[in-house]
Design a protein around this motif. Sequence first.
Motif, PDB file in Angstrom:
ATOM      1  N   ASN A  51      16.809  -1.836  94.209  1.00 12.81           N
ATOM      2  CA  ASN A  51      15.926  -1.724  93.172  1.00 12.81           C
ATOM      3  C   ASN A  51      14.516  -2.234  93.685  1.00 12.81           C
ATOM      4  O   ASN A  51      14.513  -3.477  93.832  1.00 12.81           O
ATOM      5  CB  ASN A  51      16.586  -2.748  91.864  1.00 12.81           C
ATOM      6  CG  ASN A  51      15.692  -2.624  90.807  1.00 12.81           C
ATOM      7  OD1 ASN A  51      14.619  -2.478  90.822  1.00 12.81           O
ATOM      8  ND2 ASN A  51      16.374  -2.788  89.564  1.00 12.81           N
ATOM      9  N   PRO A  52      13.665  -1.389  93.689  1.00 10.02           N
ATOM     10  CA  PRO A  52      12.411  -1.924  94.226  1.00 10.02           C
ATOM     11  C   PRO A  52      11.644  -3.082  93.333  1.00 10.02           C
ATOM     12  O   PRO A  52      10.808  -3.652  93.621  1.00 10.02           O
ATOM     13  CB  PRO A  52      11.531  -0.755  94.211  1.00 10.02           C
ATOM     14  CG  PRO A  52      12.572   0.523  94.479  1.00 10.02           C
ATOM     15  CD  PRO A  52      13.804  -0.039  93.531  1.00 10.02           C
ATOM     16  N   ALA A  53      11.955  -3.098  92.067  1.00  5.63           N
ATOM     17  CA  ALA A  53      11.200  -3.941  91.493  1.00  5.63           C
ATOM     18  C   ALA A  53      11.759  -5.396  91.618  1.00  5.63           C
ATOM     19  O   ALA A  53      10.878  -6.354  91.098  1.00  5.63           O
ATOM     20  CB  ALA A  53      11.717  -3.525  89.920  1.00  5.63           C
ATOM     21  N   THR A 239      21.107  -3.901  75.575  1.00  3.65           N
ATOM     22  CA  THR A 239      20.561  -4.817  76.726  1.00  3.65           C
ATOM     23  C   THR A 239      19.144  -5.080  76.612  1.00  3.65           C
ATOM     24  O   THR A 239      18.240  -4.320  75.863  1.00  3.65           O
ATOM     25  CB  THR A 239      20.710  -4.125  78.237  1.00  3.65           C
ATOM     26  OG1 THR A 239      20.140  -2.793  78.251  1.00  3.65           O
ATOM     27  CG2 THR A 239      22.208  -3.792  78.344  1.00  3.65           C
ATOM     28  N   THR A 240      18.610  -6.191  76.883  1.00  2.31           N
ATOM     29  CA  THR A 240      17.300  -6.706  76.830  1.00  2.31           C
ATOM     30  C   THR A 240      16.372  -6.264  78.143  1.00  2.31           C
ATOM     31  O   THR A 240      17.085  -6.401  79.124  1.00  2.31           O
ATOM     32  CB  THR A 240      17.351  -8.020  76.414  1.00  2.31           C
ATOM     33  OG1 THR A 240      17.655  -8.920  77.434  1.00  2.31           O
ATOM     34  CG2 THR A 240      18.102  -8.465  75.208  1.00  2.31           C
ATOM     35  N   LYS A 241      15.116  -6.675  77.900  1.00  2.00           N
ATOM     36  CA  LYS A 241      14.417  -6.401  79.130  1.00  2.00           C
ATOM     37  C   LYS A 241      14.399  -7.527  80.040  1.00  2.00           C
ATOM     38  O   LYS A 241      14.997  -8.509  79.535  1.00  2.00           O
ATOM     39  CB  LYS A 241      12.912  -6.202  78.692  1.00  2.00           C
ATOM     40  CG  LYS A 241      12.581  -5.103  77.793  1.00  2.00           C
ATOM     41  CD  LYS A 241      11.089  -4.964  77.346  1.00  2.00           C
ATOM     42  CE  LYS A 241      10.769  -3.842  76.473  1.00  2.00           C
ATOM     43  NZ  LYS A 241       9.344  -3.754  75.874  1.00  2.00           N
ATOM     44  N   ARG A 242      14.015  -7.491  81.317  1.00  2.81           N
ATOM     45  CA  ARG A 242      14.260  -8.383  82.454  1.00  2.81           C
ATOM     46  C   ARG A 242      13.047  -8.374  83.178  1.00  2.81           C
ATOM     47  O   ARG A 242      12.256  -7.480  83.231  1.00  2.81           O
ATOM     48  CB  ARG A 242      15.464  -8.394  83.013  1.00  2.81           C
ATOM     49  CG  ARG A 242      15.606  -6.989  83.797  1.00  2.81           C
ATOM     50  CD  ARG A 242      16.805  -6.674  84.553  1.00  2.81           C
ATOM     51  NE  ARG A 242      18.012  -6.460  83.551  1.00  2.81           N
ATOM     52  CZ  ARG A 242      19.060  -6.881  83.612  1.00  2.81           C
ATOM     53  NH1 ARG A 242      19.475  -7.779  84.623  1.00  2.81           N
ATOM     54  NH2 ARG A 242      20.126  -6.682  82.813  1.00  2.81           N
ATOM     55  N   GLY A 243      12.680  -9.448  83.805  1.00  2.00           N
ATOM     56  CA  GLY A 243      11.589  -9.503  84.529  1.00  2.00           C
ATOM     57  C   GLY A 243      11.694  -9.111  86.060  1.00  2.00           C
ATOM     58  O   GLY A 243      12.884  -8.581  86.568  1.00  2.00           O
ATOM     59  N   SER A 244      10.773  -8.756  87.010  1.00  2.00           N
ATOM     60  CA  SER A 244      10.611  -8.235  88.257  1.00  2.00           C
ATOM     61  C   SER A 244       9.751  -8.936  89.189  1.00  2.00           C
ATOM     62  O   SER A 244       9.058  -9.969  88.666  1.00  2.00           O
ATOM     63  CB  SER A 244      10.502  -6.734  88.131  1.00  2.00           C
ATOM     64  OG  SER A 244       8.899  -6.611  87.835  1.00  2.00           O
ATOM     65  N   ASN A 245       9.526  -8.409  90.325  1.00  2.00           N
ATOM     66  CA  ASN A 245       8.599  -8.867  91.250  1.00  2.00           C
ATOM     67  C   ASN A 245       7.197  -8.631  90.959  1.00  2.00           C
ATOM     68  O   ASN A 245       6.286  -9.556  91.271  1.00  2.00           O
ATOM     69  CB  ASN A 245       8.713  -8.414  92.598  1.00  2.00           C
ATOM     70  CG  ASN A 245       9.980  -8.987  93.302  1.00  2.00           C
ATOM     71  OD1 ASN A 245       9.942 -10.205  93.279  1.00  2.00           O
ATOM     72  ND2 ASN A 245      10.750  -8.243  94.010  1.00  2.00           N
ATOM     73  N   GLU A 246       6.905  -7.965  89.884  1.00  2.00           N
ATOM     74  CA  GLU A 246       5.739  -7.631  89.408  1.00  2.00           C
ATOM     75  C   GLU A 246       5.261  -8.350  88.086  1.00  2.00           C
ATOM     76  O   GLU A 246       6.142  -8.591  87.083  1.00  2.00           O
ATOM     77  CB  GLU A 246       5.298  -6.033  89.088  1.00  2.00           C
ATOM     78  CG  GLU A 246       5.342  -5.310  90.278  1.00  2.00           C
ATOM     79  CD  GLU A 246       5.010  -3.572  90.011  1.00  2.00           C
ATOM     80  OE1 GLU A 246       4.580  -3.481  88.996  1.00  2.00           O
ATOM     81  OE2 GLU A 246       5.081  -3.119  90.990  1.00  2.00           O
ATOM     82  N   TRP A 247       4.123  -9.061  87.876  1.00  2.00           N
ATOM     83  CA  TRP A 247       3.694  -9.716  86.711  1.00  2.00           C
ATOM     84  C   TRP A 247       3.365  -8.758  85.534  1.00  2.00           C
ATOM     85  O   TRP A 247       2.442  -7.863  86.151  1.00  2.00           O
ATOM     86  CB  TRP A 247       2.432 -10.813  87.168  1.00  2.00           C
ATOM     87  CG  TRP A 247       3.124 -11.848  87.928  1.00  2.00           C
ATOM     88  CD1 TRP A 247       2.956 -11.946  89.093  1.00  2.00           C
ATOM     89  CD2 TRP A 247       3.707 -13.151  87.257  1.00  2.00           C
ATOM     90  NE1 TRP A 247       3.483 -13.308  89.588  1.00  2.00           N
ATOM     91  CE2 TRP A 247       4.028 -13.930  88.325  1.00  2.00           C
ATOM     92  CE3 TRP A 247       3.930 -13.601  85.911  1.00  2.00           C
ATOM     93  CZ2 TRP A 247       4.475 -15.062  88.229  1.00  2.00           C
ATOM     94  CZ3 TRP A 247       4.400 -14.626  85.904  1.00  2.00           C
ATOM     95  CH2 TRP A 247       4.649 -15.495  86.987  1.00  2.00           C
TER      96      TRP A 247
END
Length: 1011
Positions: A51-53, A239-247
């Motif tokens: 998962n690149p994110a 399902t809900t949203k989640r964070g990633s390496n991008e702000w």
Amino acid sequence: MSKPIINRALRRSALTVALGLCFASSVHAQSNTTGNIVGQAEAGSTVVVVNPATGFSREITVGSDGTYRAGALPPGTYTVTLRSADGSTDVRNGVGVAVGTGTAVNFTGAATPSDAVQLDRVQVVGSYIPPIDFSSTESATIVTEDTIDRLPVPRDVTSVALLAPGTTQGDSAFGNLASFGGATVGENAYYINGFNVTNFRNGLGFSNVPFEMYAQYQVKTGGYGAEFGRSTGGVVNATTKRGSNEWHWGGSMYWTPDRWRKADPDVFDTEGAPYNSNQSDTRDRLESNIYASGPIIKDRLFFYAIASGRDIEDSFTSVTGAVTDESTDSPFYGVKLDGYLSDNHRLEYTGFKDSSETLSPGERLQPPPLAGEPLGYSGPTGTAESTGGENHILKYTGYLSDSFTLSALWGQGEYSLSGPYNTGPSGADCIWFTYDSLAPGRINRQLGCAVSSLDTLGEDKRTAYRVDAEWDLGDVFLGSHFLRFGFDQEINESVNSSTIPGPTGFRYLAEEVIPPGPDGEVGTADDLAPEWQVRRDTYRNIGSFETTSRAFYIEDQWKPTDNLLLSLGLRNEQFENKNANGVAFITIKDQWAPRLGLSWDVGGAGTSKVFANYGRYHLPVATNTNVRLGGAELYLQDLYAWDGTSFGQYGEPILGELIRPRTLADGTVHPTVSSVDQDIDPMFQDEIILGYEWQFAPKWSVGIRGIYRDLKSTLEDMAVDAGLNQYIIDNNLQASAPTQDCFGDDDDVDGGTSDNLYACGFDYYVLSNPGEAISIQVDLDGDGTLEPIELTPEQLGYDASVRKYKAVELFFQRAWDEKWFLQGSYTYSKSYGNNEGFVRSDNGQDDAGLTTLFDQPGLGDGSYGRLPNDRPHKLKIWGGWQFHPEFLVSGNLLVQSGRPINCFGNHPTDEFALAYGQESFYCNGELVPRGSVGRTPTIKSLDIGLEYRPLWADQKLWFKVDATNVLGEQEYTEVYEVGEGFQTTTPDPMYGVGTSFQAERTVRLAVGFDW
């Protein structure tokens, strides 16, 4: 000429592979929060899924049979890389994974000419999710965040569910809820990130999060696997949203102003008298959201946080001109944390608070009374209501090997229900006093100060645990096997306090007396006597209750051939409900629920699928039953004479002679052996589905499925008085009350139909299965000892409960390609029987499992027919078109048959059913079978939306305008179904008048930014 034909076939096959539409040789699970990537590759090679994110990755060794599986993947977009033994690589980008589905990515095909190998390396760009999931036998609709953002539908979960085939809007009495496959709106299950958030008190509603927080919805309309239970309707798995390496951060505002709303029409009875005022009402809604997400620790710990507020300002004007201004404040706070301890161990936390407070201050203005009628209270009134609470969900996922995955979840949800409770000028002095005039053309009036007939306080808490495992056994016996198994438990605790408002603690209902006719039949207006009676209700129910639900399941997804998947599942359910004393009053064990499915890739090309499913689904006993049947409920209905003009200190009527006492509940917790059938069966439904899907172009698919549902068993509370009396007669017994006078008519105590009985029609209510024998213990001879007896169906007089649903669904999908998408369905269905199910729409009763339908044998007369959620024809089409780089237009069309209409009146021959008033399928003394009067009009509704994302803002700023019911259609969806007055054949002037209408035309303006 032959080679080009082969090449075209290979090219089509390769493109199908590239789009992830081939049926993989490996099978995979349908988790409630994750998805899967499966496929074919060279044996012994390595497949890397990234998962690149987030940087999350998994390495899978391809098995000796040439298959691989990367399971339990969080929904998102992945890169899949094949590393062959010779060091070469093959990369697929933009592979979409949706909740509960499987995406196939194949690196080899059945034929391997050199040109096919090259074409097999086509990369997939974009988060493409295949329209046909060969790994599933379920009937499910996946709706992603991107799809919802493009559609003009209302921003709520029910509106998403209504996009799926076979779903219909439930009656307005229960709020904004959906019916699945003919079931009541109280039989569905709702999940957020794997945690059950359904209202367990009566099944109506669920905890919710703002639309901005949702990422994906899986709407299961049937055939769902052994992992899911406690539902005989449908499942909404979100399902809900989640964070990633991008702000990322952003915000949005949605405003639905009253000025562009087309209000419902005013309602008048058949004689022109006003019944309900709608045109003067106003409604303004404003929703604001702000969110942020990003890495706390790069590649390891991420967050998503949101704050939201909904301000709703409504104003309602009554037919008397009184105005009630209602305001609702709904602040919301939510957070999602994802921690990757390593690539093999993942922790998730979801927390949110969905509190809401509604204040409804108003005033009451009484119309001029007729001669001799009471004036009643005029002045300020109001109610207040608070709902919602905190929810916490913690989940662990461990990829313990290439073939074994383990997950564990703990969740706790709290839901507070405070109100609606009265907030009149002086709450202590506010009584409930209703004057029911039976004179033709007169509208019943509420004369007391209280607006709500009960002041209710409740606290519900669910604590859930579950463990799920997935084990890929590979090719071990007659093909490959993939095992799924798990255990889950829910402990549901409820605290309840329901009391009648005011210092006197009584509820008064005054009515003019119509004496019976000369032969004892119900009277008419010509028999009207200048007398009054007051029924004084005393009600109190306070206590704490607990319900425990447990289940374990196992499922083998077996592939005996490359093209055939057999899903063999078995689920075991157990329920235990405790009364107010903490003693189990109903325990149901070993409810075995088989779940059998088939998915066949016809021809092996990955373009057509035959699927079938058989399943049994159980529904637990609602906690509402604990409260009502297992509580220390006190419910008295005493009838008094009244002169019609005398009032006490608080406005209550000064009562005369006691005409008839009646005890419906005596304030004690009844012994379990007396209140619950000792041979009771659980509520369950059998379902059979057979279908076919065909992908006839790279992004187009169509399908058809036939559905049959049969509600095999229903739990209801039934009065067994008639059965007890017949039991005494049949066995020549002497009852403890041989001369009991049921209705206070002392003149016929020598042998009338209601005298010389042990029970008076309202004394004994037992939870049981309608139409079946009942085993209970009763003290018939009055010696203080309970003796076991069995009442036969013939003695009881009740028919068996029946609810059946038959449907044929046609559906199609054209996937999004950055230009346009289209999806829709047509359903022909039939829902019929004598029992709608858990709740009852035709009288708006939300007492789950305790409706009036089986309270007396006579109430069931004529009850067989088309059920309230029967809508024979349903057409749904929705989609969007990016006609310009900055503009997107979208639409949502619904055309649907109307609802069956009944006529409810008084039973002419069953005096106990007659005591319930207009609850029988009789009008003017004639039987009017269920749903035989006709239907409400066909509903036609079109929603249109327009979105603008300017290129000068890098399309991070957006503006939207959505118009629902843009054509302004105002057909009524429900009618007043009471055909005559209380215990009289005088026609009710409101009968047949439309009381509820299709969704109003509204315009929603929105602006947002995403950085």
